[in-house]
Design a protein around this motif. Structure first.
Motif, short mmCIF file in Angstrom:
data_model
loop_
_atom_site.label_atom_id
_atom_site.label_comp_id
_atom_site.label_asym_id
_atom_site.label_seq_id
_atom_site.Cartn_x
_atom_site.Cartn_y
_atom_site.Cartn_z
N UNK A 122 -20.97 1.96 26.90
CA UNK A 122 -20.34 0.64 27.02
C UNK A 122 -19.80 0.43 28.43
N UNK A 123 -19.25 1.49 29.05
CA UNK A 123 -18.80 1.37 30.43
C UNK A 123 -19.96 1.10 31.37
N UNK A 124 -21.11 1.74 31.12
CA UNK A 124 -22.28 1.49 31.95
C UNK A 124 -22.70 0.03 31.89
N UNK A 125 -22.64 -0.57 30.71
CA UNK A 125 -23.00 -1.98 30.57
C UNK A 125 -22.04 -2.86 31.36
N UNK A 126 -20.75 -2.63 31.22
CA UNK A 126 -19.77 -3.48 31.91
C UNK A 126 -19.85 -3.29 33.42
N UNK A 127 -19.95 -2.04 33.89
CA UNK A 127 -19.93 -1.77 35.32
C UNK A 127 -21.24 -2.15 35.99
N UNK A 128 -22.31 -2.28 35.20
CA UNK A 128 -23.60 -2.67 35.80
C UNK A 128 -23.54 -4.07 36.39
N UNK A 129 -22.55 -4.86 36.00
CA UNK A 129 -22.38 -6.19 36.59
C UNK A 129 -21.63 -6.12 37.92
N UNK A 130 -21.07 -4.95 38.23
CA UNK A 130 -20.24 -4.81 39.43
C UNK A 130 -20.89 -3.98 40.53
N UNK A 131 -21.94 -3.24 40.20
CA UNK A 131 -22.55 -2.39 41.22
C UNK A 131 -23.59 -1.46 40.61
N UNK A 132 -24.01 -0.48 41.40
CA UNK A 132 -25.04 0.46 40.99
C UNK A 132 -24.42 1.55 40.11
N UNK A 133 -25.06 1.81 38.98
CA UNK A 133 -24.52 2.72 37.97
C UNK A 133 -25.54 3.79 37.63
N UNK A 134 -25.09 5.04 37.55
CA UNK A 134 -25.86 6.10 36.93
C UNK A 134 -25.00 6.74 35.85
N UNK A 145 -26.90 0.12 16.65
CA UNK A 145 -27.16 -1.16 17.32
C UNK A 145 -26.19 -1.38 18.47
N UNK A 146 -24.92 -1.00 18.28
CA UNK A 146 -23.94 -1.19 19.35
C UNK A 146 -24.32 -0.36 20.58
N UNK A 147 -24.69 0.91 20.35
CA UNK A 147 -25.14 1.76 21.45
C UNK A 147 -26.35 1.13 22.15
N UNK A 148 -27.33 0.71 21.36
CA UNK A 148 -28.55 0.16 21.95
C UNK A 148 -28.30 -1.15 22.68
N UNK A 149 -27.42 -1.98 22.14
CA UNK A 149 -27.10 -3.25 22.82
C UNK A 149 -26.48 -2.99 24.18
N UNK A 150 -25.52 -2.07 24.24
CA UNK A 150 -24.88 -1.77 25.53
C UNK A 150 -25.87 -1.11 26.49
N UNK A 151 -26.70 -0.20 25.98
CA UNK A 151 -27.69 0.44 26.84
C UNK A 151 -28.68 -0.58 27.40
N UNK A 152 -29.10 -1.50 26.57
CA UNK A 152 -30.05 -2.53 27.02
C UNK A 152 -29.42 -3.39 28.13
N UNK A 183 -27.01 -2.49 30.18
CA UNK A 183 -26.88 -1.68 31.40
C UNK A 183 -28.20 -1.58 32.13
N UNK A 184 -29.27 -1.28 31.41
CA UNK A 184 -30.57 -1.12 32.06
C UNK A 184 -31.11 -2.43 32.61
N UNK A 185 -30.80 -3.53 31.93
CA UNK A 185 -31.25 -4.83 32.44
C UNK A 185 -30.64 -5.13 33.80
#
Length: 358
Positions: A15-27, A137-144, A146-148
């Protein structure tokens, strides 16, 4: 160099990866071969927003809208019941009040769950405000999400060393060295170990084992509409799951971080407590497993920059509340890291901060 390196691929990290992906590069680095391998993959999967201490409840309530509406929602009706013998009346009264459950008669409880024993059940309370939560579904939604936004989600990537650099951090795995400005420590039961690797003072997190057994539907009943049932004092609980029943002894046994498994004796003792309240004995198990629920010393989540090393961000101590708090917890993490005004009130933000440990 990335902006954010997240260590841990449970619900907190994803979930953090999804949120932070809007702010910068995430691994995101997950040690196991798939996401949500440990505690996140072994959840009872219930959303009960009144469950927990006040800062936890605040996070759960702030997550409600996301759980209901984002990507079509992840909730479905379940309900919650507490049952007790006369000996556990005090625990029953306390828990029913804390979770805002309405008292019902033993006959009403048995009408909902017909296997409850008439000669044992003295007290019951019920509320509709508890829902099954589709954790996958919650995991997959956040992962999707983040990757998008270009985030890299790497599994089988166990961190073996972390170094502070002039520009941020370097973290080694078996195959690669990753660099980033900020580390987000979402490593579940291993958060203190990750902190030590980074030269950051640990906060004293404690993993506790909780075991689960999956049994056939008792007596051949159609259990799909049964609520989740707690024995007063949280001495056991049971929850319908895909035509079967999950029963847990609800134990909290102190453990070192590891890939947990169920203890046969603990399961037997918990199933015996469950059997004291029902008419149908447990004759076989379909499966059993265990997970580690990791708590901070005050049993409240820890979300915030380390007070000594601000480029090290704690997202830890979810305990049994990881899924139900994830939308608001990850939003708070992104607000704090991105410098935005948190949606949560200042008192709650302070109660969640690692600075509270001095």
């Amino acid at each position: 160099m990335d902006d954010f390196l997240i260590i841990g691929g449970g619900i907190a990290g994803v979930s953090a990866a999804a949120r932070l992906s809007h702010l910068g590069r995430v691994t995101l680095l997950e040690a196991e071969d798939h996401l949500a391998h440990h505690a996140s993959g072994r959840s009872a999967a219930l959303f009960e927003p009144n469950y927990g201490l006040p800062p936890v409840v605040a996070l759960s309530l702030a997550s409600d809208d996301h759980h209901r509406r984002a990507n079509g929602g992840v909730l479905s009706p379940r309900g919650l019941m507490i049952v007790a013998t006369q000996l556990l009346r005090d625990a029953f009264e306390h828990e029913a009040a804390v979770m805002n459950l309405a008292r019902i008669s033993p006959a009403e409880a048995r009408a909902m769950v017909p296997i409850l024993r008439a000669d044992a059940l003295e007290h019951a309370a019920y509320a509709e405000h508890a829902w099954d939560l589709d954790t996958d579904k919650l995991i997959q939604d956040f992962q999707r999400e983040a990757k998008a936004n270009g985030a890299k989600v790497l599994t089988g990537a166990r961190v073996t060393a972390i170094r502070r650099t002039s520009a941020g951090w370097e973290a080694d795995t078996a195959t690669c060295t990753h660099s980033a400005r900020i580390i987000v420590n979402a490593a579940g039961a291993w958060v203190d170990e990750v902190a030590r690797m980074a030269g950051v003072a640990p906060l004293g997190f404690t993993p506790y084992r909780r075991s689960m057994a999956r049994i056939p539907a008792p007596g051949g009943h159609d259990i799909r509409a049964w609520p989740m049932i707690f024995g007063a004092g949280e001495t056991w609980y049971a929850k319908p799951d895909a035509g079967a029943l999950i029963v847990s002894p609800a134990e909290e046994h102190l453990m070192d971080p590891h890939d947990a498994w169920a203890d046969d004796m603990v399961l037997a003792e918990g199933l015996a407590r469950y059997e004291e309240m029902v008419t149908e004995p447990v004759t076989r198990l379909l499966a059993s497993w265990a997970g580690l629920r990791t708590f901070a010393p005050d049993r409240v989540l820890v979300i915030g920059h380390d007070p000594v090393e601000p480029a090290f961000f704690w997202l830890a101590g979810q305990g049994g509340y990881g899924f139900q708090t994830a939308p608001a917890a990850s939003r708070l993490a992104a607000d704090l890291i991105g410098g935005g005004a948190p949606e949560l009130d200042a008192t709650t933000v302070a109660a969640l901060s690692p600075a509270r440990f001095g």
